[in-house]
Design a protein around this motif. Sequence first.
Motif, PDB file in Angstrom:
ATOM      1  N   LYS A  39       0.802  -1.224   0.000  1.00 16.42           N
ATOM      2  CA  LYS A  39       0.000   0.000   0.000  1.00 16.42           C
ATOM      3  C   LYS A  39       0.832   1.269   0.000  1.00 16.42           C
ATOM      4  O   LYS A  39       0.344   2.332  -0.360  1.00 16.42           O
ATOM      5  CB  LYS A  39      -0.935   0.000   1.212  1.00 16.42           C
ATOM      6  CG  LYS A  39      -1.931  -1.146   1.237  1.00 16.42           C
ATOM      7  CD  LYS A  39      -2.886  -1.053   0.061  1.00 16.42           C
ATOM      8  CE  LYS A  39      -3.926  -2.163   0.097  1.00 16.42           C
ATOM      9  NZ  LYS A  39      -4.801  -2.113   1.277  1.00 16.42           N
ATOM     10  N   ASN A  61      -5.590  -1.235  -5.959  1.00 15.01           N
ATOM     11  CA  ASN A  61      -5.582  -1.005  -4.514  1.00 15.01           C
ATOM     12  C   ASN A  61      -4.467  -0.063  -4.080  1.00 15.01           C
ATOM     13  O   ASN A  61      -4.393   0.308  -2.907  1.00 15.01           O
ATOM     14  CB  ASN A  61      -5.413  -2.341  -3.773  1.00 15.01           C
ATOM     15  CG  ASN A  61      -6.561  -3.291  -4.055  1.00 15.01           C
ATOM     16  OD1 ASN A  61      -7.683  -2.858  -4.283  1.00 15.01           O
ATOM     17  ND2 ASN A  61      -6.273  -4.585  -4.053  1.00 15.01           N
ATOM     18  N   SER A  63      -3.552   2.977  -3.585  1.00 10.21           N
ATOM     19  CA  SER A  63      -4.187   4.295  -3.522  1.00 10.21           C
ATOM     20  C   SER A  63      -3.183   5.441  -3.458  1.00 10.21           C
ATOM     21  O   SER A  63      -3.547   6.589  -3.713  1.00 10.21           O
ATOM     22  CB  SER A  63      -5.133   4.360  -2.320  1.00 10.21           C
ATOM     23  OG  SER A  63      -4.443   4.050  -1.126  1.00 10.21           O
ATOM     24  N   ASN A  64      -1.928   5.143  -3.104  1.00 11.72           N
ATOM     25  CA  ASN A  64      -0.915   6.196  -3.028  1.00 11.72           C
ATOM     26  C   ASN A  64      -0.066   6.284  -4.298  1.00 11.72           C
ATOM     27  O   ASN A  64       0.888   7.063  -4.355  1.00 11.72           O
ATOM     28  CB  ASN A  64       0.012   5.950  -1.833  1.00 11.72           C
ATOM     29  CG  ASN A  64      -0.719   6.069  -0.503  1.00 11.72           C
ATOM     30  OD1 ASN A  64      -1.472   7.008  -0.304  1.00 11.72           O
ATOM     31  ND2 ASN A  64      -0.512   5.117   0.391  1.00 11.72           N
ATOM     32  N   ASN A 100     -11.755   5.439  -8.345  1.00  8.42           N
ATOM     33  CA  ASN A 100     -11.746   5.955  -6.984  1.00  8.42           C
ATOM     34  C   ASN A 100     -10.585   5.422  -6.166  1.00  8.42           C
ATOM     35  O   ASN A 100     -10.282   5.934  -5.098  1.00  8.42           O
ATOM     36  CB  ASN A 100     -13.058   5.600  -6.284  1.00  8.42           C
ATOM     37  CG  ASN A 100     -14.239   6.294  -6.938  1.00  8.42           C
ATOM     38  OD1 ASN A 100     -14.093   7.415  -7.409  1.00  8.42           O
ATOM     39  ND2 ASN A 100     -15.372   5.633  -6.974  1.00  8.42           N
ATOM     40  N   THR A 101      -9.951   4.313  -6.646  1.00  3.94           N
ATOM     41  CA  THR A 101      -8.877   3.694  -5.866  1.00  3.94           C
ATOM     42  C   THR A 101      -7.491   4.165  -6.283  1.00  3.94           C
ATOM     43  O   THR A 101      -6.514   3.832  -5.629  1.00  3.94           O
ATOM     44  CB  THR A 101      -8.938   2.169  -5.992  1.00  3.94           C
ATOM     45  OG1 THR A 101      -8.755   1.822  -7.363  1.00  3.94           O
ATOM     46  CG2 THR A 101     -10.262   1.634  -5.484  1.00  3.94           C
ATOM     47  N   LEU A 102      -7.391   4.896  -7.403  1.00  4.12           N
ATOM     48  CA  LEU A 102      -6.097   5.452  -7.816  1.00  4.12           C
ATOM     49  C   LEU A 102      -6.232   6.959  -7.993  1.00  4.12           C
ATOM     50  O   LEU A 102      -6.016   7.494  -9.082  1.00  4.12           O
ATOM     51  CB  LEU A 102      -5.635   4.801  -9.118  1.00  4.12           C
ATOM     52  CG  LEU A 102      -5.293   3.311  -9.077  1.00  4.12           C
ATOM     53  CD1 LEU A 102      -5.010   2.788 -10.476  1.00  4.12           C
ATOM     54  CD2 LEU A 102      -4.115   3.035  -8.167  1.00  4.12           C
TER      55      LEU A 102
END
Length: 835
Positions: A39, A61, A63-64, A100-102
Motif C-alpha cells: 500500500k 488497490n 491508492s498512493n 476511486n482507488t487510484l
Amino acid sequence: MFGGKLNPSLLDLKHLNYFDLSFNNFSASPIPEFLGSIKSLTSLNLSNAGFVGVIPHQLGNLSNLLYLNLKSSIFLGLYVNNLQCGVDLSKAFDWLQLTNTLPSLFDLRLSYSQLPFIPPTLIVNFSSLLTLDLSENQFGNTLIPSWIFGLRNLVSLDLFENYFQGPIPIDLQNMTSLKHLDLSLNNFNSSIPNWLYSFSHLEFLNLRYNNLQGIISSAIGNLTSAISIDLSENELGGKLPRSLGNLYNLREIKLSSNNGSQEIFEILERLLACLSNRLEILRLFNSQLYGHLTDELGLLKNLAILDLANNSISSPLLLCYVQIPFFQFNKIDNIFCIWKLADFKCKSRLDSSLSIGDFKLAIMEIRARIFSWLCSQRYLLYLDISNIQISDVIPPSIWNLSSLFIYLNLSHNQINGEILNNPSILSTSSVIDLSSNHFKGSLPYISSSVIVLDLSVNSFSKSISSFLCFKMNDSKSIGYLNLEKNNLSGKIPDCWMKWNSLVVLNLANNNFSGSFPTSIGSLTLLKSLHLYNNKFFGNLPSSLRNCEKLVIIDVAENEFSSLMILNLHSNNFHGHIPKELCALTSLQILDLSHNKLSRGIPGCVKNFSAMATKNNSNLDMKYSTILPLESELLVIKGKALEYSTILHLVKCIDFSNNSLSGEIPKEVTSLQGLQSLNLSYNFFIGSIPENIGAMGSLESIDFSMNQLSGQIPSSMSSLTFLSHLNLSNNNLTGKIPLSTQLQSFSALGFIGNKLCGLPLSNNCTINDVNLDKENKGSKHNGGLEVDWFFVSMALGFVAGFWGVCGPLLLNKQWRIMYFQFLDHTGYKLKSLVLL
C-alpha cells in the motif's frame, strides 16, 4: 537479467515507496497480484521486464500510487491467439475503471504492450493524471478512444505508432495544458487544424509519418513555447511561413519528405531572424529545395545536425563558416557525397582553396588528398567518405591515427591495402564500415568497443581463427558482423561463446569448410544467420535450438545434411510464406502453426520432394542414423504427441492458426507421401482440391474453421489410410461421398456445413441432390447443369415399357398367347402351393 518469481516476502517492506524492476527478464510470467498489497508504493516501474498476461486488478488497490510504468510488456498476449474462444478482453481493463482507488496517479505508461484494443465503453476519470503513454500498441485502424479527451489535466500524451485513423480529432482542442504531444506514425489524413497552433504551452509536437495535407499555416508562430517540431514524412505543401522565425525557443525543426518547394535561402533567412543562436537541429531531407547554399549557413552558430540530403541545392559552398559536428549533404550538383566531419572548422579544413568554389572541384581534391589530410587530423569523431570513388592504396600510417573515431565509413570505394593488426584507429570505434573495397590480407583485430563491423565485399583471405579467438578473455560487444563475399577459408573455430551479443552474422560467399561448431548455440540474441555458398558439411548443430530469436537462416549451397525438420510454431512471425522455403526439398516436417502469417500457400510446395515420395526402407535407415536422439512434439490427428524413434518416418505440414487466405493450391496434392495436413483456423476459400485422393498416404486432414465451399471431392473416398478428418465450420455443400472410411468418422468433423448423408443424421433426398447439382451448375456454368444419369434412366424406362406393351396392343394373336401363358403359369404355381 533477474528472473524467476517474485517472493511475496516483499510485503514485509511496509514502507516501500519506490519499486523498479525494469529491464529484467521474468520469462513471460504474469505480474504478481500481491504487488497490489504494498500500500505504501508511490512509484512502480515494471517496464521492459518480460511480463505478460492480464494486468491484475489488484493494482487498483495502490491508492498512493503516483507513477506506473508497464511499458514494453505483452499484456493480453495470452488472449490474442484465442479470440475465437469468446474471451472478453474488456475484463483485463477492470483495474482501469477503479477510478476511486487510484486518485493520485499522475503518470501512466503502457507503451509497446501489444494491447489489441481499448474497449470503447471504458470511462476513465483520473483527475490527477498528467502523463499518458499508450504508444506502439498498434490498435489498428480505429479512432482515438474518446475517454482520453476527458483527461483535461494531461501535460504529456504519447500515441505514437498506433495507426489511429481519421482526421486529428477536434476534441483534442480542449487539452490546452499539453506540453508534449506525439501523434506520429498514425493514419490521420486531414490538414493540421488551426486550433492546434493555439497550444501556447506546447513544447514538443510530433506529427511525423501521417498523411497530413495542406499547408503549414502562419499561425504556427503562436506556438511560442515550442522547443521541438517534427512534421516530416507527410504530404504538406507550400512554403514555410515567415512566422516560423518567431519561435524564439525552438531548438529542433524537422520538415523532411514533404511536398513543399522553396529556395534554401528563403528558409535560412526566416530561421535566422530569432534562431541564429538557438537552433541545434535542422532536417530538410527530400524537401524539393533548390538554390544556392551561401555563407548565411554559418550564422546558425549552435547548429549540431543539418540534413539537406536529396535536394537540388547547388554551389557555392563556403565550408569555412561551417562549425557543426554533423554535416550531411546529398546530390549537390548531382554528385553523390556524404560528409560527417566532427569539429570541421576553418583551422582543420582540407585547404583554403577548397572553402570557396565549385563543390565538384572539392570532391576531386578530396579524392586525391584524403589520406594525407586524414593523417593530420586529431579531433575527428565521425567520418563518412563512402561512395566517392577513392581508388588509392591506403597508407599503413592511417591505422595509427590518434583520432578517437566513433563512426568510420569508407565503404563503396576502390581502396586497396591491408589493415595492420591492432590498429589504434579501430580501438574506440563503435561503427566500422569498410565494405565494397579491395582490402586484402588477414582480418584485423577488433576491440570490444565495436558494435557494428562490415568488412563484406573485399579480398580478405586466410583463416578466421585468430580473428574469432583472439584474446578469449575479452567479450565482444559486436551486434552486427558481416564478412560476406571475401576469400576467407578453413574451418570455423569453436569460439563463439565470447561473441554472445551478435544479432546478425553473415559469413556467406566464402570458402569456409568443415562442420559448423556447436558454440553457435551460445548466440542467444542471434536473429539472422547467413552461411550461404560455402563448403560446410555434416549436420547443422542441434545447439541452434538455443537461438530462439532466429528469424532468418540461410544455409543454401553448402554440403550440410539436408534439412528435414523446420518447426517454427507458436511465435509472432508475420508476412507471407516465402517461396525460398520451397528450396528445402528434403523437408519432412514443416510446422508454421500459431503465427501471424498471411496471404496464400505458394504453389512451389510441390518441390518438397521428400514429402512427395512414400517411405522406403533404404531411406528410412539413412535418416534414422541422422536423427538418432532427436524428438519433436507434433500435433497430428488432433493430438499433441512426441515422436522420437519413428521421427524419421513422419511427414507432415501444419499451417494452422494463422491468417492465410486464397485457395488451397492444387500443387499440394502432389505430396503423395504426406501423412498429415493441417490448414485449420485460417481464411482459405474455394473448393477442396479435386485430386486430393492422390495423396494416398494421408492419415490426418484438418481443414476446419475456414471458408471452403463446394462439395467434398469424391476422390477423398480412396484415402484408405485416413483415420482423422475434420472439415467442420466451412461452407461445404452436398452429399458426403460413400466409402468405408468417411462414414466411420465422427459427425463432429462435418458440422457447420450444408452437408448431408452419413455420418450426419440428415439424409440426402433426391431433391436435395438435384438442388446441390443445380446450384453447382449455376455457379460454374452460368445455368442449370443436365444430370444425364436421370435422363438415361427415364429413357430406359420408356423404351422398356413400349418394347413389351407395344406389340401386345398392336397384335391380337400375341395378346391371346401372352394371356394363355400367364394362366398356365398361375395354374402351376397354385398347384405347387396346394402340395
